[in-house]
Design a protein around this motif. Structure first.
Motif, short mmCIF file in Angstrom:
data_model
loop_
_atom_site.label_atom_id
_atom_site.label_comp_id
_atom_site.label_asym_id
_atom_site.label_seq_id
_atom_site.Cartn_x
_atom_site.Cartn_y
_atom_site.Cartn_z
N CYS A 78 -18.86 -7.96 -9.04
CA CYS A 78 -18.12 -6.71 -9.84
C CYS A 78 -16.80 -6.59 -8.69
O CYS A 78 -17.36 -7.18 -7.47
CB CYS A 78 -18.81 -5.43 -10.18
N ILE A 79 -15.48 -5.66 -9.37
CA ILE A 79 -14.45 -5.78 -8.13
C ILE A 79 -14.10 -4.31 -9.11
O ILE A 79 -14.04 -4.34 -10.34
CB ILE A 79 -13.24 -6.35 -8.81
N MET A 80 -14.51 -3.40 -8.32
CA MET A 80 -14.16 -2.30 -8.35
C MET A 80 -12.19 -1.57 -7.98
O MET A 80 -12.41 -2.05 -6.65
CB MET A 80 -15.08 -1.60 -8.10
N SER A 81 -12.02 -0.61 -7.79
CA SER A 81 -11.12 0.25 -7.34
C SER A 81 -11.47 0.91 -5.93
O SER A 81 -12.62 0.27 -5.98
CB SER A 81 -10.20 1.17 -8.53
N GLU A 82 -10.46 0.76 -5.65
CA GLU A 82 -10.34 1.34 -4.49
C GLU A 82 -11.83 2.53 -4.21
O GLU A 82 -12.64 3.77 -3.80
CB GLU A 82 -9.28 2.39 -3.38
N GLU A 83 -11.52 3.22 -5.48
CA GLU A 83 -12.78 4.72 -5.91
C GLU A 83 -13.45 4.51 -6.87
O GLU A 83 -14.61 5.45 -7.51
CB GLU A 83 -11.88 6.09 -6.28
N GLY A 84 -13.92 3.18 -7.03
CA GLY A 84 -15.10 2.93 -8.07
C GLY A 84 -15.52 2.70 -8.99
O GLY A 84 -16.21 2.55 -9.88
N LEU A 94 -7.15 5.57 1.59
CA LEU A 94 -6.75 5.30 0.06
C LEU A 94 -5.84 4.83 -0.27
O LEU A 94 -5.41 5.13 -0.07
CB LEU A 94 -7.75 6.03 -1.06
N HIS A 95 -5.98 3.46 -0.41
CA HIS A 95 -4.58 2.35 -1.08
C HIS A 95 -4.62 2.84 -1.94
O HIS A 95 -5.34 2.14 -3.26
CB HIS A 95 -4.46 1.23 -0.85
N LYS A 96 -3.30 3.85 -2.91
CA LYS A 96 -3.05 4.02 -3.88
C LYS A 96 -2.15 2.67 -5.38
O LYS A 96 -2.57 2.61 -5.81
CB LYS A 96 -2.76 5.78 -4.64
N GLY A 97 -1.39 2.76 -3.70
CA GLY A 97 -0.80 1.42 -4.51
C GLY A 97 0.22 1.79 -5.71
O GLY A 97 0.08 1.07 -6.68
N PHE A 98 1.40 2.85 -5.59
CA PHE A 98 1.73 3.20 -6.61
C PHE A 98 3.49 2.64 -7.07
O PHE A 98 4.25 2.59 -7.46
CB PHE A 98 2.22 4.86 -6.34
N GLU A 131 -5.69 1.08 4.99
CA GLU A 131 -6.04 1.84 3.79
C GLU A 131 -7.30 0.86 3.44
O GLU A 131 -7.59 -0.30 2.84
CB GLU A 131 -5.09 2.01 3.22
N LEU A 132 -8.15 1.76 2.32
CA LEU A 132 -9.07 1.44 1.50
C LEU A 132 -8.50 0.61 -0.01
O LEU A 132 -8.40 1.16 -0.59
CB LEU A 132 -10.91 2.07 0.77
N PHE A 133 -8.15 -0.47 -0.01
CA PHE A 133 -7.57 -1.24 -1.12
C PHE A 133 -8.34 -0.95 -2.48
O PHE A 133 -8.36 -0.99 -3.47
CB PHE A 133 -7.20 -2.77 -0.46
N PRO A 149 -16.67 -2.60 0.92
CA PRO A 149 -14.86 -2.66 0.96
C PRO A 149 -14.20 -3.21 1.33
O PRO A 149 -14.53 -3.92 2.45
CB PRO A 149 -15.18 -0.68 2.21
N VAL A 150 -12.61 -3.25 0.50
CA VAL A 150 -11.72 -4.27 1.17
C VAL A 150 -10.72 -3.44 1.81
O VAL A 150 -10.26 -3.04 0.77
CB VAL A 150 -10.96 -4.80 -0.19
#
Lengths: 705, 757
Positions: free
Chosen positions: B79-85, B30-34, B150-152, B144-145
């Motif tokens: 909709c647009i959702m984060s990597e964890e929905g 999962l892409h967390k992108g910190f 990584e799942l962004f 999924p994008v």
């Protein structure tokens, strides 16, 4: 000397554009006079005449073409200052204009405002419920008359409404576009009793299926009719008293112009004609430069308008919008957002970021730098701080802008966020430009096109300032600031040079196999009407026709207008039509989006009749430049730092010489900002072509053909 | 997933309810992108661009589908959702899908990340109500994008498909007793695999439909929508960097969270409850079923449960996803009207505990295909009132302006038509005129006649001419119905009603599958009356001869004389000359009708929204020759207040302490020493101790349920249960405080319980 003359009555200024036989143009700005718009017209015309050293009579006697564009009807509608209208409507359907298909509170409203219930509301009705009368009459979907109205009922209702104080009558019957007889009889009875009544019938104003949008067009026509007629009458008086005897032409929302007498019957055609002038002028220029596809962008004080020229034609939309109403009148397809020079920047308290617009400071109090009492920073203030606009040369030096005040307003806005005044100003510009680019992209893509096939025109007061930024990220072939000093009054130019034109519509559902004879007959009828109207507007040139059919797949709702290439149509050309429809549908909605098995229907007929305007081409620029084009240099903010940039006078720039950025090219009441890695080139006709250095050179070549 | 009372909420027997932490295959990165940073300007640019991407997504669906459901009904949402929905943006279309889409993504992460795995280019299709849809017709497609490996993030949409099989065309089956009578629910399946449409899965899905081409087309539309959105997000990533875009996404959610928390901080803790009823669970049934919704606010958290709701029955059920979606349809516009549909931040502080096996959170294999018309709207109508009351209690009086009383179509009035059209072709269609339903009253102004409901702002009613073109019908009228809004200090907007006959055909076959005919389902607020119930009237022609247009208009003009239809009417046949009248359930009123301003009454009379008899009966206003009589009205209202009190002296004690919190429009907490009491805000008569039920101190007037609305009829034709309308009156001043509808014998509802610390 033969002049052509265009007047554009806007919200703040009444612009006049005059061009002589050699193509030399003069423009004049007078203040708009809302108490009597004709006064502003008079002032603007007189001013322009003065520029030629002539009196008004002398100018008008030498004028071969006079066109006026007006927002009188639009303003009367938006301010609810139209006539008191009585509506006669089919029994059972009095509430049609109040129900508004259930979307009256969200039509044309920004998405973030649709959920805000606190402020959400329907628009104020233009006809009170008490001024609506139901008539016993009915036509069904096949056009069969189930019940004819009686003379007695119509007269009683009309008399009743008249006694109540109604001064204009609208008639809206179900299926009248299919069989107008009941409306025709009704109108004849009304005018018999009340000969000078202004009567608008739905089958005349908007002959299309869909009673809400048809009745809305009819009601709006009735509502603004008397006001527009009055305005046209005043303008006519001025012109006739000063020796102008030719037909007076009026700008329409479809991008054409037409005889004032037709406008007096169809005043609704003037609504939304504001942006049409600029788009129409762009079409004229696109034809001259031989450019097939153009994105037009107009950045004014309060709004950003986007239109398209595709394959040398203006894109028309079948449904128009004004003030949360939707109505059937074909108009130029222009999309708008509230982003312009006057857009106010503020810190969004929830997000703690800078937001810009849609609220505008307008002309008054205006931006901070105007020093007219405005305290909230605008995009124009940012432009001054960034060095895009010269504080000294605004409006040809008639108005000095206070850069220090603008700078202080940036400091105040940005400081809490840790931004310097320059970063704040650059941020305001960047946010606005990205919103503009997003709208352009959405307009182009949602109509099935690719921005890379287009050249972008940028005009209006703030268009040339921001064009490189919003246009540069779209991948278009090139940007053009059209007409040099005319760019800031481009609408008036468009008004002066638009074709005489009108659209004629008819709606009836045809299913496969198509009845070719019936289709040809409909077109013939529409053309004879077109011919009559257009001949009354001009005695020059030949009337030409574009014939279009609105077609769709039976179970789908999207209608696509397909040009009828062969006319009169034959069985064979009908097959070509179907193929053309399928291709057009696929282009807009995606290949395989069509549902062929369901069958194809023809639902709308449209004839666009036009007589091309005989306008002298703009004068070619003389190569010899006596004066140096460089006016000086100043610090302009690009990509995070000030860069010393040369400032050029657009009027003196040599043609065909690419000027590299960073640079500023100043024009009357606007400036072209040329960032690093861009160049600007003036062509033979005073257009300025902006390109990226690494960009595709084809655009420039095309533009110079 | 969570476990409730030993029941595994995993989307099989019981609805899927995700736990706090998702169980995802460690192989899925999962892409967390910190990393990265985000200046305020770039943030504003990205915020706008992401919103535009979601808009483009929606426009694409409308364009490619072209079906009336997408193009008129806008019955979808992207909709647009984060990597964890977690929702970043939701669209401005049908709001109840918001309660469902994130459930699909979370279920996919938990159940598909191992087998068959989640990869770049995949899309998952699902129409399983026990996972994430309100009924099987609403089909979700989740994409999924990926950025690198990584799942962004996710993009996705839900669209109502015209027909996905089952026993009834269109899927609305009034007689379904289990899900096996309905369209087949499909848990998430990978229909796009690494960028390619899987022909086998696509065939499985299309095969079930009566309209396979239409389904294939809709499928293309939703795939195209996701593809557009995905590509545009990847363009942003390319330009700004993945970490920066992700930071912007998180910040959008964080910002909306902060706004929501700020609003919550102005609201006292407490418990709010609402109760409603649905009748006739299947043809022949004569029962009435109770639904409950409880909202508990504690600090910065909202919790909803539906304990007390009757068990699943017949064809009126919905699952957890629809129940939750109904609640969020209200929460979004009421508590976050300015969040531009960035609802993820709110959801961090909202939780739900369903009662498995109840008819608002039913277990497999309950019949749920009517969920989009019955259960979801029911959930909305209950949530409307618990949230409105909670917001009224806020110290920030601005929040009192954000909500409305219940809107119309609190039950969707299904009019489903089938037969041979005027051109001899078979057709199946629905009346969508109800999208012109009204908005309920506000706390400070009247509702909006035919304004369109807040939970579906873009939905548009077809023109009469479009309907007459598509179907063999002839309208006699479509109008705003006088007296249909709920009375109150502020009144509900007028609803839309139609009358039509068959025309150009031999007959039309109709189905009716709805509720809310025997009692109102749009309950009012603070003494405001409910809106008119759904009204179905059907007058067969008298003789064999087809009556004239005038005769049919005359019939339609006298609704009281027309026989009524049951809410579950099967195979009703309409011939030319038979007059069918349907009015959509109306919008509710706000506040005591006797406090209604007389100028507003006069305006309503002038515009025909109100008639003099109802002005008198419901508002206590005397009208003569069309003119409101102020003096006579004052006398009548005084007499009515005295009647309410019953002539007895039951005034009781009055408090003179300072106000310490608003229980509602007419009841507040007052401090008395260290204690607080609830008292009437008009006359300070003490009604109850701090946490007691203020209604206990009121005089309760019990009336037949038909008294709730002037256009109501005796419900006994269709139900055996006796329903009553209760009015709670201040014994001190005769002011109306609140009303409720109940089955005889049901306890008095304790709707508001503030818990000041």
């Amino acid at each position: 000397m033969k002049f052509i003359c265009g007047i554009d009555t806007g919200g703040t200024f009444t612009d006049c554009y005059v061009q002589d036989e050699q193509g030399q143009a003069r423009t004049y700005k007078a203040f708009t006079t809302p108490h009597d718009y004709a006064e502003g017209v008079f002032a603007s015309l007189s001013g322009a005449a003065g520029l030629y050293g002539k009196g008004l009579r002398e100018l008008l006697e030498g004028t071969s073409r006079f066109v006026v564009g007006t927002t009188v009807g639009t303003n009367a509608f938006l301010e609810r200052k139209g006539a008191r209208v009585g509506l006669l409507v089919t029994r059972g359907f009095a509430d049609t204009l109040h129900i508004m298909r259930g979307v009256g509170r969200v039509t044309g409203v920004d998405p973030d405002a649709t959920m805000a219930m606190e402020t959400s509301a329907k628009p104020q009705p233009i006809i009170a419920k008490d001024d609506i009368r139901e008539i016993d009459e009915r036509v069904d979907s096949s056009g069969q008359i189930l019940q004819a109205p009686t003379r007695a009922a119509v007269l009683a209702a009309t008399e009743d409404l008249r006694r109540q104080g109604v001064t204009s009558i609208a008639v809206g019957y179900l299926w009248a576009f299919k069989n107008p007889q009941n409306e025709v009889m009704t109108k004849s009875w009304i005018t018999e009793m009340w000969p000078d009544a202004f009567v608008s019938c739905s089958h005349e104003i908007a002959p299309k299926i869909g009673e809400y949008e048809r009745f809305a067009a009819t009601a709006i026509n009735a509502y603004i009719g008397p006001v527009v007629t009055d305005y046209v009458g005043r303008v006519r008086r001025i012109l006739r008293e000063n020796g102008f005897s030719r037909p007076i032409l009026v700008m329409e929302c479809n991008g054409g112009v037409i005889n004032e007498e037709i406008i007096e019957n169809y005043p609704v055609l003037t609504l939304n004609s504001g942006p049409a002038g600029g788009v129409s002028g762009s079409l004229a220029l696109a034809r001259q430069l031989n450019i097939p596809n153009v994105i037009t962008t107009d950045v004014g004080g309060t709004s950003f308008d986007v239109g398209l020229v595709v394959d040398g034609q203006l894109a028309l939309t079948a449904i128009s919008q004004i003030g949360q109403f939707e109505y059937y009148v074909p108009s130029i397809d222009v999309q708008t957002i509230g982003s312009g020079g006057g857009s106010v920047a503020y810190v969004d308290p929830a997000r703690r970021v800078i937001s810009v617009g849609p609220e505008s400071a307008g002309a008054f109090p205006g931006p901070v730098c105007y020093e007219q009492g405005g305290t909230r920073p605008t995009l124009t203030d940012a432009d001054v701080v960034l060095g895009y606009i010269s504080p000294d040369d605004f409006l040809g030096g008639r108005k000095r802008l206070n850069r220090d005040a603008a700078y202080a307003s940036m400091r105040e806005l940005g400081e809490p966020l840790g931004l310097t005044p320059e970063e704040t100003a650059a941020g305001i510009a960047q946010i606005s430009e990205s919103q503009m680019a997003d709208l352009v992209r959405r307009v182009v893509i949602s109509r099935g096109h690719d921005p890379r096939d287009f050249i972008l025109f940028a005009y209006g007061g703030a268009g040339p300032v921001h064009a490189a930024a919003y246009g540069g990220q779209l991948g278009v072939k090139a940007l053009i600031v059209p007409g040099g000093d005319t760019a800031a009054v481009w609408s008036a130019f468009g008004v002066a040079t638009s074709d005489v034109k009108n659209t004629y519509e008819y709606a009836s559902v045809f299913r496969e196999p198509f009845d070719i004879a019936a289709i040809n007959k409909i077109f013939a009828t529409l053309e004879s009407r077109a011919s009559k109207d257009l001949r009354s507007s001009t005695d020059q040139g030949h009337v030409q026709y574009v014939r279009e059919l609105g077609m769709r797949y039976s179970t789908q709702l999207h209608e696509v207008y397909v040009p009828v290439a062969d006319y009169p149509a034959t069985e064979e050309s009908a097959l070509k039509l179907v193929a053309a429809f399928e291709q057009a549908y696929g282009k807009i909605y995606g290949q395989e989006a069509g549902f062929r098995e369901a069958g194809i229907e023809i639902v709308d007929f449209r004839v666009v009749g036009f007589v091309p305007a005989e306008v002298p081409a703009p004068a070619r620029i003389k190569d010899a430049v006596a004066v140096s084009a460089v006016k000086g240099q100043r610090a302009v903010w690009f990509a995070g730092a000030y860069e010393e940039s040369l400032v050029y006078s657009g009027a003196h720039l040599p043609v065909h010489e690419a000027v590299p950025g960073p640079a500023i090219v100043e024009l009357a009441t606007t400036a072209i900002v040329v960032p690093p890695k861009f160049t600007v080139t003036r062509d033979d006709w005073n257009n300025f072509i902006v390109q990226t250095v690494s960009g595709n050179g084809d655009g420039a070549k095309t533009a110079n053909v | 997933m969570v476990v409730i009372d030993g029941k595994r909420m995993d989307g099989h027997k019981h609805s899927y309810v995700p736990g706090e932490k998702l169980v995802i295959s460690p192989d899925l990165r999962l892409h967390k992108g910190f990393g990265g940073d985000l200046d305020p300007i770039t943030y504003e640019v990205l915020r706008h661009s992401l919103w535009n991407i979601n808009e483009e997504h929606g426009i694409t669906i409308v364009r490619v589908s072209g079906s009336p459901i997408a193009a008129f009904g806008y019955d979808f949402n992207p909709c647009i959702m984060s990597e964890e929905g977690e929702f970043v943006y939701f669209g401005p279309y049908l709001q109840f899908h918001s309660g469902m889409q994130d459930l699909n993504v979370k279920w996919i992460l938990e159940n598909r990340s191992v087998n068959p795995g989640i990869f770049d280019g995949d899309m998952f299709l699902s129409n399983d109500p026990w996972i994430g849809t309100c009924h099987q017709q609403d089909t979700a497609l989740m994409c999924p994008v990926f950025v690198g490996d990584e799942l962004f993030c996710w993009v996705g949409n839900t669209l109502h498909f015209a027909d996905l099989g089952g026993s009834t065309p269109g899927g609305w089956s009034p007689a379904a007793m289990t899900v096996f009578d309905e369209p087949v629910p499909t848990p998430p399946v990978k229909i796009m695999e690494r960028g390619r449409l899987r022909a086998d899965i696509s065939d499985v899905f299309v095969r079930r439909s009566r309209l396979p081409q239409s389904v294939a087309l809709d499928l293309r539309a939703v795939i195209a929508g996701n593809t557009v959105a995905k590509n545009r997000i990847l363009q942003l990533v390319e330009r700004y960097g993945a970490d920066t875009v992700k930071l912007a996404m998180r910040r959008i959610v964080d910002d909306s969270e902060r706004v929501f928390l700020d609003r919550l901080s102005h609201i006292p803790d407490g418990v709010w409850r609402e109760r409603g009823y649905l009748e006739v669970a299947y043809p022949g049934d004569r029962g009435v079923y109770q639904g409950m919704l409880t909202l508990e606010k504690q600090g910065s958290h909202l919790h909803f449960d539906n304990a007390g709701t009757d068990g699943q029955v017949g064809s009126i059920n919905v699952t957890y996803a629809a129940w939750r979606g109904g609640i969020l349809s209200v929460l979004n516009p009421f508590m976050g009207p300015d969040l531009l549909f960035a609802i993820g931040g709110m959801l961090r502080h909202v939780s739900f505990t369903p009662a498995p096996g109840s008819f608002t959170t039913a277990d497999h294999p309950a019949a749920v295909c009517n969920g989009g018309g019955i259960g979801t709207e029911f959930s909305i109508s209950l949530a409307n009132n618990v949230l409105a009351r909670m917001m009224y209690s806020s110290h920030d009086v601005k929040l009192r302006r954000y909500f409305t009383a219940n809107n119309g179509i609190s039950q969707w009035p299904v009019v489903s038509l089938n037969g041979v059209d005027q051109r001899g072709n078979p057709y199946q269609n629905m009346i969508l005129d109800w999208y012109a339903a009204p908005v309920g009253a506000y706390s400070f102004r009247d509702g909006i006649a035919t304004g369109g409901v807040y939970w579906g702002p873009k939905q548009i009613a077809p023109n009469v001419e479009h309907n007459e073109e598509m179907m063999p019908i002839l309208y006699l009228y479509r109008r705003e119905i006088a007296n249909s809004g709920g009375a109150g200090k502020f009144v509900g907007g007028a609803t839309v009603g139609i009358a039509f006959t068959a025309h150009g055909t031999e007959q039309i076959l109709h189905q009716v599958a709805t509720c809310g005919l025997t009692h109102p389902t749009s309950m009012g607020l603070f003494g405001g009356n409910p809106g008119v119930p759904n009204t179905y009237l059907f007058q067969p022609k008298a003789a064999d001869d087809e009556p004239s247009l005038e005769a049919m208009r005359e019939t339609a003009a006298h609704p009281d004389a027309i026989p009524r239809l049951s809410p579950k009417t099967f195979n009703l046949i309409q011939h030319p000359g038979d007059v069918y009248v349907v009015w959509a359930s109306g919008a509710a009123g706000y506040g005591d009708p006797l406090e209604r301003d007389l100028d507003r009454v006069q305006a309503d009379l002038d515009e025909g929204y109100l008639t003099p008899d109802v002005a008198r009966s419901d508002l206590g206003v005397v009208v003569e020759h069309g003119a409101v009589q102020a003096e006579a009205t004052a006398a009548l209202r005084k007499a009515e207040r005295e009647t309410r009190v019953g002539g007895e002296d039951r005034k009781g004690r009055r408090t003179d302490g300072p106000e310490a919190g608003a229980v509602g429009e007419y009841v507040a907490l007052y401090a008395e020493g260290g204690e607080r009491v609830q008292a009437c805000r008009r006359c300070r008569t003490v009604l109850a101790p701090e946490e007691g039920n203020y209604k206990d101190g009121c005089r309760m007037l019990v009336k037949e349920v038909a008294a709730a609305h002037p256009l109501m009829k005796d419900p006994k034709e269709f139900i055996d249960v006796e329903m009553v309308y209760r009015q709670f009156v201040c014994p001190g001043c005769g002011g109306l405080i609140e009303t409720e509808i109940a089955r005889v014998g049901d306890a008095v509802l304790h709707d508001t319980q503030l818990r000041l610390r």
